[in-house]
Design an enzyme around this catalytic site. Structure first.
Site, PDB file in Angstrom:
ATOM      1  N   GLY A  99      -6.940 -46.887-105.484  1.00 41.35           N
ATOM      2  CA  GLY A  99      -6.253 -46.295-106.626  1.00 41.35           C
ATOM      3  C   GLY A  99      -7.120 -46.004-107.830  1.00 41.35           C
ATOM      4  O   GLY A  99      -6.603 -45.627-108.884  1.00 41.35           O
ATOM      5  N   TRP A 101      -9.142 -43.494-108.499  1.00 36.46           N
ATOM      6  CA  TRP A 101      -9.071 -42.109-108.976  1.00 36.46           C
ATOM      7  C   TRP A 101      -7.728 -41.822-109.627  1.00 36.46           C
ATOM      8  O   TRP A 101      -7.646 -41.043-110.581  1.00 36.46           O
ATOM      9  CB  TRP A 101      -9.350 -41.140-107.829  1.00 36.46           C
ATOM     10  CG  TRP A 101     -10.816 -41.045-107.497  1.00 36.46           C
ATOM     11  CD1 TRP A 101     -11.798 -41.904-107.885  1.00 36.46           C
ATOM     12  CD2 TRP A 101     -11.448 -40.030-106.731  1.00 36.46           C
ATOM     13  NE1 TRP A 101     -13.004 -41.492-107.389  1.00 36.46           N
ATOM     14  CE2 TRP A 101     -12.825 -40.344-106.682  1.00 36.46           C
ATOM     15  CE3 TRP A 101     -11.006 -38.904-106.062  1.00 36.46           C
ATOM     16  CZ2 TRP A 101     -13.751 -39.565-105.999  1.00 36.46           C
ATOM     17  CZ3 TRP A 101     -11.912 -38.111-105.375  1.00 36.46           C
ATOM     18  CH2 TRP A 101     -13.277 -38.435-105.350  1.00 36.46           C
ATOM     19  N   ASP A 117      -2.364 -42.686 -98.909  1.00 36.03           N
ATOM     20  CA  ASP A 117      -3.394 -43.318 -98.096  1.00 36.03           C
ATOM     21  C   ASP A 117      -2.713 -44.012 -96.934  1.00 36.03           C
ATOM     22  O   ASP A 117      -1.526 -44.365 -97.000  1.00 36.03           O
ATOM     23  CB  ASP A 117      -4.204 -44.330 -98.918  1.00 36.03           C
ATOM     24  CG  ASP A 117      -5.571 -44.617 -98.302  1.00 36.03           C
ATOM     25  OD1 ASP A 117      -6.575 -44.127 -98.854  1.00 36.03           O
ATOM     26  OD2 ASP A 117      -5.639 -45.299 -97.267  1.00 36.03           O
ATOM     27  N   ASP A 133       0.197 -41.253 -93.273  1.00 35.88           N
ATOM     28  CA  ASP A 133      -0.866 -40.425 -92.712  1.00 35.88           C
ATOM     29  C   ASP A 133      -0.678 -39.029 -93.308  1.00 35.88           C
ATOM     30  O   ASP A 133       0.326 -38.363 -93.052  1.00 35.88           O
ATOM     31  CB  ASP A 133      -0.729 -40.402 -91.194  1.00 35.88           C
ATOM     32  CG  ASP A 133      -1.792 -39.551 -90.507  1.00 35.88           C
ATOM     33  OD1 ASP A 133      -2.494 -38.778 -91.192  1.00 35.88           O
ATOM     34  OD2 ASP A 133      -1.915 -39.660 -89.271  1.00 35.88           O
ATOM     35  N   ASP A 157     -10.958 -38.227-101.300  1.00 38.95           N
ATOM     36  CA  ASP A 157     -12.006 -39.198-100.986  1.00 38.95           C
ATOM     37  C   ASP A 157     -11.735 -39.780 -99.601  1.00 38.95           C
ATOM     38  O   ASP A 157     -12.130 -40.909 -99.307  1.00 38.95           O
ATOM     39  CB  ASP A 157     -12.033 -40.301-102.049  1.00 38.95           C
ATOM     40  CG  ASP A 157     -13.398 -40.956-102.178  1.00 38.95           C
ATOM     41  OD1 ASP A 157     -14.395 -40.341-101.768  1.00 38.95           O
ATOM     42  OD2 ASP A 157     -13.466 -42.091-102.685  1.00 38.95           O
ATOM     43  N   LYS A 197     -15.100 -35.360-100.872  1.00 34.19           N
ATOM     44  CA  LYS A 197     -16.297 -36.036-100.399  1.00 34.19           C
ATOM     45  C   LYS A 197     -16.906 -35.253 -99.244  1.00 34.19           C
ATOM     46  O   LYS A 197     -16.193 -34.736 -98.377  1.00 34.19           O
ATOM     47  CB  LYS A 197     -15.953 -37.447 -99.920  1.00 34.19           C
ATOM     48  CG  LYS A 197     -17.143 -38.222 -99.360  1.00 34.19           C
ATOM     49  CD  LYS A 197     -16.722 -39.529 -98.729  1.00 34.19           C
ATOM     50  CE  LYS A 197     -16.267 -40.506 -99.767  1.00 34.19           C
ATOM     51  NZ  LYS A 197     -15.933 -41.829 -99.183  1.00 34.19           N
TER      52      LYS A 197
END
Length: 243
Positions: A99, A101, A117, A133, A157, A197
């Site tokens: 958490g 971000w 997540d 998911d 990320d 990322k």
């Protein structure tokens, strides 16, 4: 093809499903809880991870300042450079655990922030957090509904568990980047931004070219808080073009 012409959109592929949740995380976050436990009865890789965390000044600083993870400093540096998070903006964070971000986005003035997540994310005041998911049909729309419309900023990320086979691991990484990029291109408002990322020195399967066709500028940044020995970088796609 002239500069004014756009490459044809690829038909949206059937979404890839993540077959299992990460094994290295905890209910408090991806491998970094409220406290770092002793290494007793843990695997060698877990013990090595704990030693790195205890010796990491960025992790120390994150704990001291109340950030959920060292990754908070990565987003802060990216935002300092490009002013992505603006007062009143709507933000979606993919791969949000633990958490950090979400915390940064809210602290810097975002009006609505939703994160998702596979791992549970401890409540953050002002954030909308779901455990799911992201590749499951309907989750993308659920995130948009939670922030009340098209996002101004999409963050990703997301990361797969590695299995040690370089080619397989790379393909999994690229698949996640593709999924996040597809979502950003489909949902961002014109002028919006996307951060994901990625990793240095590998074929990104055309994702980077696709981003360049939908955004005015795409930059590569390696934040100071990224581990020096890691090939991790972040792509920052700025000013989504009107279709």
């Amino acid at each position: 093809m002239s500069q004014d012409e756009k490459p044809p959109e690829r038909p949206q592929a059937e979404r890839r499903r993540m077959v299992r949740p990460p094994t290295g995380g905890t209910a408090a976050g991806r491998g970094m809880g409220q406290k770092i436990k002793t290494a007793d009865k843990k695997s060698m890789s877990s013990q090595q991870w704990i030693k790195r965390q205890l010796a990491d000044p960025w992790s120390d600083r994150a704990r001291a300042e109340g950030w959920r993870s060292r990754a908070a400093f990565k987003l802060m540096e990216i935002d300092d450079r490009h002013r992505l998070i603006r007062p009143g903006s709507k933000v979606i964070d993919l791969g949000a655990a633990p958490g950090g971000w979400v915390q940064v986005a809210l602290k810097r003035g975002a009006a609505a922030v939703a994160g998702v997540d596979l791992l549970p994310i401890e409540h953050i005041a002002g954030g909308e957090l779901i455990q799911a998911d992201f590749t499951t049909p309907g989750v993308d729309q659920q995130l948009i509904d939670l922030i009340g419309g098209a996002p101004d900023l999409v963050l990703s990320d997301m990361a797969h568990n590695t299995i040690g086979h370089r080619q397989t691991d790379h393909l999994k990484i690229i698949a996640l980047i593709e999924i996040a990029a597809d979502f950003a291109i489909r949902t961002l408002r014109p002028g919006g931004a996307f951060v994901t990322k990625s990793f240095q020195g590998g074929d990104a399967g055309g994702v980077l070219d696709r981003l360049r066709s939908h955004f005015e500028t795409v930059k590569t940044i390696k934040p100071q808080a990224s581990r020096k020995g890691s090939s991790e970088v972040y792509w920052v796609a700025l000013n989504k073009l009107r279709v």
